[in-house]
Write a protein that holds these residues in place. Structure first.
Motif, PDB file in Angstrom:
ATOM      1  N   GLY A 191       0.816  -1.208   0.000  1.00 31.51           N
ATOM      2  CA  GLY A 191       0.000   0.000   0.000  1.00 31.51           C
ATOM      3  C   GLY A 191       0.850   1.259   0.000  1.00 31.51           C
ATOM      4  O   GLY A 191       0.541   2.230  -0.699  1.00 31.51           O
ATOM      5  N   ILE A 192       1.936   1.256   0.786  1.00 33.44           N
ATOM      6  CA  ILE A 192       2.838   2.415   0.815  1.00 33.44           C
ATOM      7  C   ILE A 192       3.439   2.663  -0.564  1.00 33.44           C
ATOM      8  O   ILE A 192       3.454   3.792  -1.064  1.00 33.44           O
ATOM      9  CB  ILE A 192       3.950   2.195   1.854  1.00 33.44           C
ATOM     10  CG1 ILE A 192       3.368   2.182   3.271  1.00 33.44           C
ATOM     11  CG2 ILE A 192       5.015   3.292   1.751  1.00 33.44           C
ATOM     12  CD1 ILE A 192       4.372   1.808   4.348  1.00 33.44           C
ATOM     13  N   VAL A 193       3.928   1.599  -1.189  1.00 36.48           N
ATOM     14  CA  VAL A 193       4.544   1.729  -2.507  1.00 36.48           C
ATOM     15  C   VAL A 193       3.520   2.195  -3.535  1.00 36.48           C
ATOM     16  O   VAL A 193       3.796   3.074  -4.368  1.00 36.48           O
ATOM     17  CB  VAL A 193       5.181   0.396  -2.937  1.00 36.48           C
ATOM     18  CG1 VAL A 193       5.719   0.487  -4.359  1.00 36.48           C
ATOM     19  CG2 VAL A 193       6.306   0.004  -1.984  1.00 36.48           C
ATOM     20  N   VAL A 194       2.315   1.615  -3.498  1.00 37.86           N
ATOM     21  CA  VAL A 194       1.256   2.042  -4.431  1.00 37.86           C
ATOM     22  C   VAL A 194       0.898   3.506  -4.199  1.00 37.86           C
ATOM     23  O   VAL A 194       0.704   4.275  -5.147  1.00 37.86           O
ATOM     24  CB  VAL A 194       0.006   1.148  -4.260  1.00 37.86           C
ATOM     25  CG1 VAL A 194      -1.164   1.707  -5.065  1.00 37.86           C
ATOM     26  CG2 VAL A 194       0.310  -0.277  -4.710  1.00 37.86           C
ATOM     27  N   GLY A 195       0.829   3.899  -2.919  1.00 40.34           N
ATOM     28  CA  GLY A 195       0.539   5.301  -2.607  1.00 40.34           C
ATOM     29  C   GLY A 195       1.603   6.232  -3.154  1.00 40.34           C
ATOM     30  O   GLY A 195       1.291   7.292  -3.729  1.00 40.34           O
ATOM     31  N   TYR A 196       2.879   5.857  -2.981  1.00 41.13           N
ATOM     32  CA  TYR A 196       3.967   6.659  -3.542  1.00 41.13           C
ATOM     33  C   TYR A 196       3.873   6.715  -5.063  1.00 41.13           C
ATOM     34  O   TYR A 196       4.069   7.769  -5.680  1.00 41.13           O
ATOM     35  CB  TYR A 196       5.318   6.064  -3.149  1.00 41.13           C
ATOM     36  CG  TYR A 196       5.711   6.285  -1.718  1.00 41.13           C
ATOM     37  CD1 TYR A 196       5.406   7.467  -1.046  1.00 41.13           C
ATOM     38  CD2 TYR A 196       6.423   5.305  -1.017  1.00 41.13           C
ATOM     39  CE1 TYR A 196       5.780   7.654   0.266  1.00 41.13           C
ATOM     40  CE2 TYR A 196       6.807   5.495   0.297  1.00 41.13           C
ATOM     41  CZ  TYR A 196       6.479   6.672   0.933  1.00 41.13           C
ATOM     42  OH  TYR A 196       6.854   6.859   2.235  1.00 41.13           O
ATOM     43  N   GLY A 197       3.581   5.573  -5.673  1.00 40.05           N
ATOM     44  CA  GLY A 197       3.537   5.505  -7.130  1.00 40.05           C
ATOM     45  C   GLY A 197       2.417   6.351  -7.707  1.00 40.05           C
ATOM     46  O   GLY A 197       2.630   7.164  -8.626  1.00 40.05           O
ATOM     47  N   ILE A 198       1.187   6.165  -7.189  1.00 37.68           N
ATOM     48  CA  ILE A 198       0.052   6.951  -7.680  1.00 37.68           C
ATOM     49  C   ILE A 198       0.263   8.425  -7.368  1.00 37.68           C
ATOM     50  O   ILE A 198      -0.019   9.308  -8.184  1.00 37.68           O
ATOM     51  CB  ILE A 198      -1.262   6.429  -7.062  1.00 37.68           C
ATOM     52  CG1 ILE A 198      -1.571   5.028  -7.605  1.00 37.68           C
ATOM     53  CG2 ILE A 198      -2.424   7.386  -7.353  1.00 37.68           C
ATOM     54  CD1 ILE A 198      -2.815   4.400  -7.026  1.00 37.68           C
ATOM     55  N   GLY A 199       0.777   8.705  -6.165  1.00 39.10           N
ATOM     56  CA  GLY A 199       1.023  10.089  -5.790  1.00 39.10           C
ATOM     57  C   GLY A 199       2.014  10.780  -6.690  1.00 39.10           C
ATOM     58  O   GLY A 199       1.838  11.941  -7.081  1.00 39.10           O
ATOM     59  N   SER A 200       3.085  10.067  -7.055  1.00 36.77           N
ATOM     60  CA  SER A 200       4.099  10.674  -7.917  1.00 36.77           C
ATOM     61  C   SER A 200       3.558  10.960  -9.309  1.00 36.77           C
ATOM     62  O   SER A 200       4.014  11.886  -9.982  1.00 36.77           O
ATOM     63  CB  SER A 200       5.323   9.748  -8.016  1.00 36.77           C
ATOM     64  OG  SER A 200       4.981   8.526  -8.658  1.00 36.77           O
ATOM     65  N   LEU A 201       2.560  10.185  -9.750  1.00 35.43           N
ATOM     66  CA  LEU A 201       1.953  10.414 -11.062  1.00 35.43           C
ATOM     67  C   LEU A 201       0.984  11.593 -11.053  1.00 35.43           C
ATOM     68  O   LEU A 201       0.823  12.279 -12.068  1.00 35.43           O
ATOM     69  CB  LEU A 201       1.210   9.154 -11.525  1.00 35.43           C
ATOM     70  CG  LEU A 201       2.057   7.920 -11.835  1.00 35.43           C
ATOM     71  CD1 LEU A 201       1.161   6.728 -12.149  1.00 35.43           C
ATOM     72  CD2 LEU A 201       3.001   8.195 -13.001  1.00 35.43           C
ATOM     73  N   LEU A 202       0.345  11.832  -9.904  1.00 36.71           N
ATOM     74  CA  LEU A 202      -0.707  12.840  -9.836  1.00 36.71           C
ATOM     75  C   LEU A 202      -0.312  14.104  -9.096  1.00 36.71           C
ATOM     76  O   LEU A 202      -1.088  15.048  -9.035  1.00 36.71           O
ATOM     77  CB  LEU A 202      -1.958  12.235  -9.158  1.00 36.71           C
ATOM     78  CG  LEU A 202      -2.597  11.037  -9.860  1.00 36.71           C
ATOM     79  CD1 LEU A 202      -3.723  10.456  -9.003  1.00 36.71           C
ATOM     80  CD2 LEU A 202      -3.148  11.453 -11.222  1.00 36.71           C
ATOM     81  N   VAL A 203       0.889  14.125  -8.519  1.00 39.86           N
ATOM     82  CA  VAL A 203       1.260  15.225  -7.643  1.00 39.86           C
ATOM     83  C   VAL A 203       1.317  16.564  -8.370  1.00 39.86           C
ATOM     84  O   VAL A 203       1.076  17.630  -7.764  1.00 39.86           O
ATOM     85  CB  VAL A 203       2.613  14.925  -6.954  1.00 39.86           C
ATOM     86  CG1 VAL A 203       3.754  14.974  -7.959  1.00 39.86           C
ATOM     87  CG2 VAL A 203       2.857  15.866  -5.788  1.00 39.86           C
ATOM     88  N   GLU A 204       1.584  16.566  -9.673  1.00 38.01           N
ATOM     89  CA  GLU A 204       1.678  17.829 -10.416  1.00 38.01           C
ATOM     90  C   GLU A 204       0.407  18.127 -11.201  1.00 38.01           C
ATOM     91  O   GLU A 204       0.329  19.159 -11.881  1.00 38.01           O
ATOM     92  CB  GLU A 204       2.882  17.796 -11.355  1.00 38.01           C
ATOM     93  CG  GLU A 204       4.211  17.735 -10.604  1.00 38.01           C
ATOM     94  CD  GLU A 204       5.410  17.747 -11.537  1.00 38.01           C
ATOM     95  OE1 GLU A 204       5.193  17.726 -12.766  1.00 38.01           O
ATOM     96  OE2 GLU A 204       6.549  17.781 -11.041  1.00 38.01           O
TER      97      GLU A 204
END
Length: 502
Positions: A191-204
């Motif tokens: 879940g942490i890794v998925v959160g980082y991954g999705i977050g990095s795609l949507l953060v901008e």
């Protein structure tokens, strides 16, 4: 399984019907109640009662990873998509830790309602809170509603992290119980890794934080539907059978019916023998007596409370919430080009956590709990002293800090990470397991909140070097605690743990 569900089962109680009741439904498929003399179980039975509760852990981990990215989006003037992006340090801290305080609320609720609801219903409620919390957070029109959403989501975390390890432990075969409960920690890290991954795609993306939080809703929905489909914990049903008057036979029959559906026609006639064996063990251990709140602080439950609460306390006060705070700066001083991008550094550490948790899952039922705890916590202590030395004496050797950070993360995921949750799920006596585990979960989230809150002022007062040395000394104390207090539970049924280890 359809054919199995249509076939009746004969037992010492007569023919089992397909009636449903307030406590667990007999027609619901797939559960496992293990016996110390039984080693048979199906792959399906091992997977399904684990998978849906484990999604509660995945959603907990997702919140950790997603929030680290969502907070970057929220405070961005260009991409937040809101007019109230200029948050104060206190407001920003509430966004970051809101789910943690919600988890404390969930832990308190679990203490009062868990035994009444049962493990299954508590997980259904948790999934509902996850769903509502994520939606409220994603659609928040202002800061106040955002915090309310974070608190609701966090309450779901508190309930899930209380009920999931109990449900998994009580429905798992004893020979793989450690592996399955530890695998829940694996799901947290996923879940942490998925959160980082999705977050990095949507953060901008404009208003990307809304999409980041909303992305958890499908998982919450799957968890809720899955838990609705799964049956109640058989041991909870049997505990009800020997503590309640008037419906003992009905609850026994439901447990037998669950066993029959799991094992199939060949095993059907042995189902009643297993249920009788577990009931005999529970009665022998005094589970038929009414449990009071005062009983938690007496006898075997007090010892279990010391073991469980001690493990989750040391899990946090050895610096787990704080060490990763320095991850980006450590990688930056080491010259890693990606260190300036916090999300990429976090993904790297998340993958390491995932790998080491997988190692722990594979070996926990072969090596046992104590060897992993003793070895892993020893590594944690070494890494903390190395980090302290780096900040005090070796600041010109950044490789020392990088090695120490990686050692800490790896050793934590071999020991405190999965084993702490595993031990608290299996160490408490059944009649007080719900309340005992809720206290341990409360200690976990409470100590996490305290360490997180106190780290910055202590760092400013003492400096990171001295602070890491203090964490190292605490790690040595935790080793002493594990060596003298924590028992080995490998391969034992939950009833045998109570009889032999407490």
């Amino acid at each position: 399984m359809a054919s199995d569900q249509q076939q009746p089962v004969l037992s010492s109680f007569g023919k089992i019907g397909h009636s449903s009741g307030e406590i667990g439904d007999a027609e619901e498929p797939l559960v496992f109640v293990e016996s110390k003399n039984s080693e048979n179980y199906s792959v399906t039975a091992a997977i399904l009662p684990f998978l849906f509760p484990a999604l509660g852990g995945l959603l907990f981990g997702y919140d950790i990873g997603a929030t680290s990215c969502a907070t970057i989006s929220i405070k961005s003037a260009s991409s937040s998509g809101i007019s109230w992006y200029n948050l104060s340090s206190v407001e920003f801290g509430l966004v970051t830790s809101g789910s943690l305080y919600g988890a404390l609320i969930g832990s308190v609720l679990a203490f009062n309602v868990a035994d009444f609801l049962g493990r299954r219903r508590e997980l259904i409620l948790s999934a509902l809170l996850y769903l509502v919390g994520a939606i409220v957070t994603a659609l928040a029109p202002d800061f106040a509603v955002l915090i309310i959403g974070r608190l609701i989501y966090g309450t779901g975390i508190g309930l899930a992290m209380h009920a999931a390890p109990m449900y998994i432990a009580e429905t798992s075969p004893s020979k793989i119980r450690g592996r399955l409960v530890s695998l829940k920690e694996f799901f947290i890290v996923i879940g942490i890794v998925v959160g980082y991954g999705i977050g990095s795609l949507l953060v901008e993306v404009v208003a990307g934080w809304r999409y980041i939080y909303a992305a958890s809703t499908p998982i919450a929905l799957v968890m809720g539907v899955g838990m609705w489909w799964l049956p109640s914990s058989p041991r909870w049903l049997l505990l009800c059978a020997i503590q309640r008057k008037g419906n003992t036979q009905e609850l026994k029959e439901k447990a037998i019916s669950c066993l029959y559906r799991l094992r199939g026609p060949v095993f059907g006639e042995k189902a009643s023998e297993e249920v009788d064996e577990i009931l005999d063990e529970l009665s022998f251990l005094g589970e038929s007596e009414g449990a009071t709140i005062g009983d938690i602080f007496q006898g075997k439950c007090l010892k279990a409370l010391i073991i469980g609460s001690g493990l989750v306390l040391f899990q946090q006060i050895t610096g787990q919430p704080s060490v990763l705070y320095y991850a980006s700066s450590i990688f930056q001083t080491a010259g890693f080009s990606a260190a300036s991008d916090a999300t990429r550094v976090s993904i790297l550490l998340g993958l390491l956590k995932l790998f080491m948790t997988g190692v722990a899952v594979l070996v926990v039922d072969r090596l046992g709990r104590r060897p992993l705890l003793l070895g892993g916590v020893s590594g944690i202590g070494i890494s903390l002293f190395l980090l302290g030395s780096y900040y005090l004496f070796l600041d010109h050797v950044p490789a020392v800090a990088v090695a120490a950070l990686l050692l800490y993360v790896g050793c934590y995921q071999l020991s405190f990470g999965p084993i702490g949750w595993l031990m608290i799920s299996e160490i408490f006596p059944l009649r007080l397991r719900g309340r005992g585990l809720s206290i341990a979960v409360l200690v976990n989230f409470g100590s996490n909140a305290i360490v997180t809150f106190a780290f910055s002022p202590l760092e400013e007062l003492l400096g990171p070097g001295i602070l890491f040395f203090i964490f190292g000394v605490i790690a040595i104390l935790s080793l002493i605690f594990i060596f003298f207090i924590v028992p080995e539970t490998k391969g034992l049924t939950l009833e045998e743990i109570e009889a032999k280890c407490l």
